[in-house]
Design a protein around this motif. Structure first.
Motif, PDB file in Angstrom:
ATOM      1  N   GLU A 159     -22.657  -9.096   9.276  1.00 17.13           N
ATOM      2  CA  GLU A 159     -21.225  -8.892   9.098  1.00 17.13           C
ATOM      3  C   GLU A 159     -20.968  -7.725   8.150  1.00 17.13           C
ATOM      4  OE1 GLU A 159     -18.724 -12.353   8.548  1.00 17.13           O
ATOM      5  OE2 GLU A 159     -20.432 -13.668   8.982  1.00 17.13           O
ATOM      6  N   LYS A 160     -19.748  -7.271   8.112  1.00 16.01           N
ATOM      7  CA  LYS A 160     -19.369  -6.152   7.262  1.00 16.01           C
ATOM      8  C   LYS A 160     -18.518  -6.645   6.089  1.00 16.01           C
ATOM      9  CE  LYS A 160     -21.136  -2.932   9.927  1.00 16.01           C
ATOM     10  NZ  LYS A 160     -22.286  -2.093   9.484  1.00 16.01           N
ATOM     11  N   ALA A 161     -18.870  -6.186   4.897  1.00 21.79           N
ATOM     12  CA  ALA A 161     -18.112  -6.588   3.713  1.00 21.79           C
ATOM     13  C   ALA A 161     -16.673  -6.106   3.786  1.00 21.79           C
ATOM     14  CB  ALA A 161     -18.787  -6.039   2.446  1.00 21.79           C
ATOM     15  N   GLN A 162     -16.443  -5.025   4.529  1.00 17.00           N
ATOM     16  CA  GLN A 162     -15.096  -4.462   4.611  1.00 17.00           C
ATOM     17  C   GLN A 162     -14.106  -5.426   5.264  1.00 17.00           C
ATOM     18  OE1 GLN A 162     -13.662  -0.974   7.122  1.00 17.00           O
ATOM     19  NE2 GLN A 162     -14.373   0.075   5.286  1.00 17.00           N
ATOM     20  N   THR A 163     -14.621  -6.431   5.988  1.00 16.94           N
ATOM     21  CA  THR A 163     -13.722  -7.415   6.604  1.00 16.94           C
ATOM     22  C   THR A 163     -12.974  -8.219   5.550  1.00 16.94           C
ATOM     23  OG1 THR A 163     -15.505  -9.062   6.738  1.00 16.94           O
ATOM     24  CG2 THR A 163     -15.189  -7.623   8.638  1.00 16.94           C
ATOM     25  N   ASP A 164     -13.460  -8.208   4.312  1.00 16.23           N
ATOM     26  CA  ASP A 164     -12.797  -8.943   3.227  1.00 16.23           C
ATOM     27  C   ASP A 164     -11.785  -8.098   2.464  1.00 16.23           C
ATOM     28  OD1 ASP A 164     -14.017 -11.331   3.686  1.00 16.23           O
ATOM     29  OD2 ASP A 164     -15.503 -11.167   2.092  1.00 16.23           O
ATOM     30  N   LEU A 165     -11.534  -6.881   2.919  1.00 16.35           N
ATOM     31  CA  LEU A 165     -10.671  -5.970   2.156  1.00 16.35           C
ATOM     32  C   LEU A 165      -9.307  -6.581   1.878  1.00 16.35           C
ATOM     33  CD1 LEU A 165     -10.103  -3.222   0.866  1.00 16.35           C
ATOM     34  CD2 LEU A 165      -9.448  -2.380   3.139  1.00 16.35           C
ATOM     35  N   ASP A 166      -8.666  -7.149   2.897  1.00 12.32           N
ATOM     36  CA  ASP A 166      -7.330  -7.717   2.695  1.00 12.32           C
ATOM     37  C   ASP A 166      -7.358  -8.869   1.697  1.00 12.32           C
ATOM     38  OD1 ASP A 166      -6.227  -5.925   4.446  1.00 12.32           O
ATOM     39  OD2 ASP A 166      -6.242  -7.290   6.167  1.00 12.32           O
ATOM     40  N   GLY A 167      -8.388  -9.725   1.792  1.00 14.84           N
ATOM     41  CA  GLY A 167      -8.504 -10.844   0.862  1.00 14.84           C
ATOM     42  C   GLY A 167      -8.750 -10.382  -0.560  1.00 14.84           C
ATOM     43  N   ILE A 168      -9.508  -9.304  -0.711  1.00 17.89           N
ATOM     44  CA  ILE A 168      -9.775  -8.739  -2.036  1.00 17.89           C
ATOM     45  C   ILE A 168      -8.489  -8.203  -2.662  1.00 17.89           C
ATOM     46  CG2 ILE A 168     -10.911  -6.806  -3.214  1.00 17.89           C
ATOM     47  CD1 ILE A 168     -13.274  -7.209  -1.258  1.00 17.89           C
ATOM     48  N   LEU A 169      -7.746  -7.435  -1.890  1.00 12.46           N
ATOM     49  CA  LEU A 169      -6.498  -6.874  -2.411  1.00 12.46           C
ATOM     50  C   LEU A 169      -5.477  -7.968  -2.695  1.00 12.46           C
ATOM     51  CD1 LEU A 169      -6.155  -3.689  -0.162  1.00 12.46           C
ATOM     52  CD2 LEU A 169      -6.940  -3.824  -2.530  1.00 12.46           C
ATOM     53  N   ASP A 170      -5.522  -9.043  -1.915  1.00 12.06           N
ATOM     54  CA  ASP A 170      -4.603 -10.156  -2.132  1.00 12.06           C
ATOM     55  C   ASP A 170      -4.841 -10.815  -3.484  1.00 12.06           C
ATOM     56  OD1 ASP A 170      -2.537 -11.958  -1.254  1.00 12.06           O
ATOM     57  OD2 ASP A 170      -4.089 -13.472  -0.932  1.00 12.06           O
ATOM     58  N   LEU A 171      -6.055 -10.711  -4.004  1.00 10.28           N
ATOM     59  CA  LEU A 171      -6.373 -11.251  -5.328  1.00 10.28           C
ATOM     60  C   LEU A 171      -6.098 -10.246  -6.440  1.00 10.28           C
ATOM     61  CD1 LEU A 171      -9.750 -13.107  -4.668  1.00 10.28           C
ATOM     62  CD2 LEU A 171      -7.675 -14.158  -5.578  1.00 10.28           C
ATOM     63  N   LEU A 172      -6.431  -8.980  -6.195  1.00  8.39           N
ATOM     64  CA  LEU A 172      -6.378  -7.992  -7.271  1.00  8.39           C
ATOM     65  C   LEU A 172      -4.984  -7.430  -7.534  1.00  8.39           C
ATOM     66  CD1 LEU A 172      -9.657  -5.962  -6.573  1.00  8.39           C
ATOM     67  CD2 LEU A 172      -9.312  -7.829  -8.193  1.00  8.39           C
ATOM     68  N   LEU A 173      -4.232  -7.181  -6.488  1.00 14.96           N
ATOM     69  CA  LEU A 173      -2.934  -6.521  -6.690  1.00 14.96           C
ATOM     70  C   LEU A 173      -1.945  -7.354  -7.513  1.00 14.96           C
ATOM     71  CD1 LEU A 173      -2.365  -4.664  -3.302  1.00 14.96           C
ATOM     72  CD2 LEU A 173      -3.303  -3.799  -5.455  1.00 14.96           C
TER      73      LEU A 173
END
Length: 405
Positions: free
Chosen positions: A187-201
């Protein structure tokens, strides 16, 4: 975005183009070490590069020197590409999103490089003092500059501890890659980009000043100035300036400096009294989450030998993830799930939060902060207690619906 060493490396020692021989050695080293890790031998690397062992040692002191040097040289080109991407966007929020996207994409496109740097470099304390680590320092500075710009432009909160938040972001990205390597191969880690930004922003959102009254600002400013300069040396002028009010405004709320001092004490005691209900019986999900995070970070303070060994030889050791010890560690982290789910049910935490990514953020923050503490040097004065408080608040903000108890 996959590169061969021959196309991206330059000889920084000699000031010219790196010799073809040295390029082949570096290319072979990354290829073999990504598959075999520390079990790779100099003889194997030399054979793959079609040179003798003595030729390899002519260019590098030993296998570790080769490993660290190649990791740093590869990242130099990554930095150039990152800077090019960041030039395309102006506002700090978009630049942060672009930075995170780029690092995830870079590691997805260069999995061998990512594997070597995470498992074979970060697990060795000598790496943090090697010249090959300098590009990694530059990488972290680029990220922190985004936060500083955001604060200056009024887009990020002034109280943001940029060092702690930098560790949180980079730690999360490292752990994301570790989990994809060990638990979600293919799998690609980039698939979690939206979830990551949902936590950080949400952490970076400037909160509405519910208590933005002048009296409250003066109390906070006075507390800071008294601690920094001492009661006797702190002046009313400095305190009012810190609070962003006119000097005369101070006397609308307080008789004099001594009254202001005692009012600071009263403010804090009243705040502590308001928290007494949950001192011995933690009831709300947010308090439970904060208590869990505080407990975990206390491990570093109370068991520093264990913390150091676990970070270097556990988190950044690929073999750890195939052991019974990792299964127990996962159960320990899964203790967060009931807290997070309760918070979602009660409307305290956002329902969009991905528990798995939050746990990666949590352990990534711990690992990177602990690494910085470990290798900061004797001259560095780090207030660990203050930083633990900061990371608790930032992690809580990443999941909270505004300010839920």
């Amino acid at each position: 975005m996959v590169y061969g060493a021959a196309s991206i490396l330059g000889d920084t020692k000699n000031g010219g183009s790196m010799t073809s021989t040295k390029q082949h050695i570096l290319d072979a080293a990354v290829s073999i070490m990504s598959r075999k890790g520390k079990d790779a031998t100099v003889a194997e690397i030399a054979a793959a590069a079609k040179v003798t062992d003595s030729v390899l040692y002519h260019h590098f002191k030993n296998k570790e020197d080769l490993l660290f040097y190649s990791a740093g040289e590869y990242l130099k080109t990554g930095i150039q590409e990152l800077q090019h991407h960041l030039q395309e966007v102006n506002d700090p929020v978009s630049r942060l999103g672009r930075f995170i996207w780029f690092q995830l994409d870079y590691h997805d496109a260069n999995p061998r490089y990512a594997y070597v740097t995470i498992f074979e470099c970060r697990s060795k304390k000598n790496f943090f003092h090697h010249e090959g680590f300098e590009p990694f320092r530059q990488w972290t500075r680029i990220l922190r500059e985004i936060f500083v710009d955001g604060i200056h432009e009024g887009l990020f909160p002034k109280y943001l501890n940029t060092f702690v938040f930098r560790d949180m972001v980079l730690g999360l990205l490292d752990v994301e890659n570790i989990m994809f390597f060990t638990s979600r191969p293919g799998e690609k880690a980039q698939t979690d980009l939206d979830g990551i930004l949902d936590l950080l922003l949400p952490i970076l959102a400037v909160k509405p000043q519910v208590r933005n009254d002048k009296r409250h600002r003066l109390l906070i400013a006075a507390e800071a100035m008294f601690a920094q300069k001492g009661y006797d040396k702190a002046t009313i002028s400095e305190i009012s300036g810190q609070a962003g009010v006119a000097e005369g405004t101070v006397y609308e709320y307080f008789k004099n400096k001594e009254d202001l001092l005692h009012s600071v004490f009263q403010y804090r005691f009243q705040e502590h009294l308001a928290s007494m209900d949950e001192l011995f019986a933690v009831k709300t999900p947010l308090r439970k989450l904060k208590r869990f995070i505080q407990y975990h970070f206390s491990i570093y303070l109370n068991q520093p030998e264990f913390a150091k060994t676990f970070i270097l030889n556990g988190i950044f050791n690929r073999r750890f993830y195939q052991t019974p010890a990792y299964a127990d560690f996962q159960k320990y982290l899964d203790s967060l799930d009931p807290i997070l789910e309760e918070g979602k049910r009660r409307g305290h935490f956002r329902s969009s939060i991905d528990n798995r990514i939050f746990k990666n953020l949590f352990i990534g923050a711990f690992s990177h902060m602990a690494l910085r503490w470990l290798f900061a040097g004797q001259s560095a004065r780090i207030d660990k207690t203050s930083e633990i408080h900061d990371v608790i608040e930032l992690l809580a903000r990443s999941v909270s619906v505004q300010d839920s108890g």
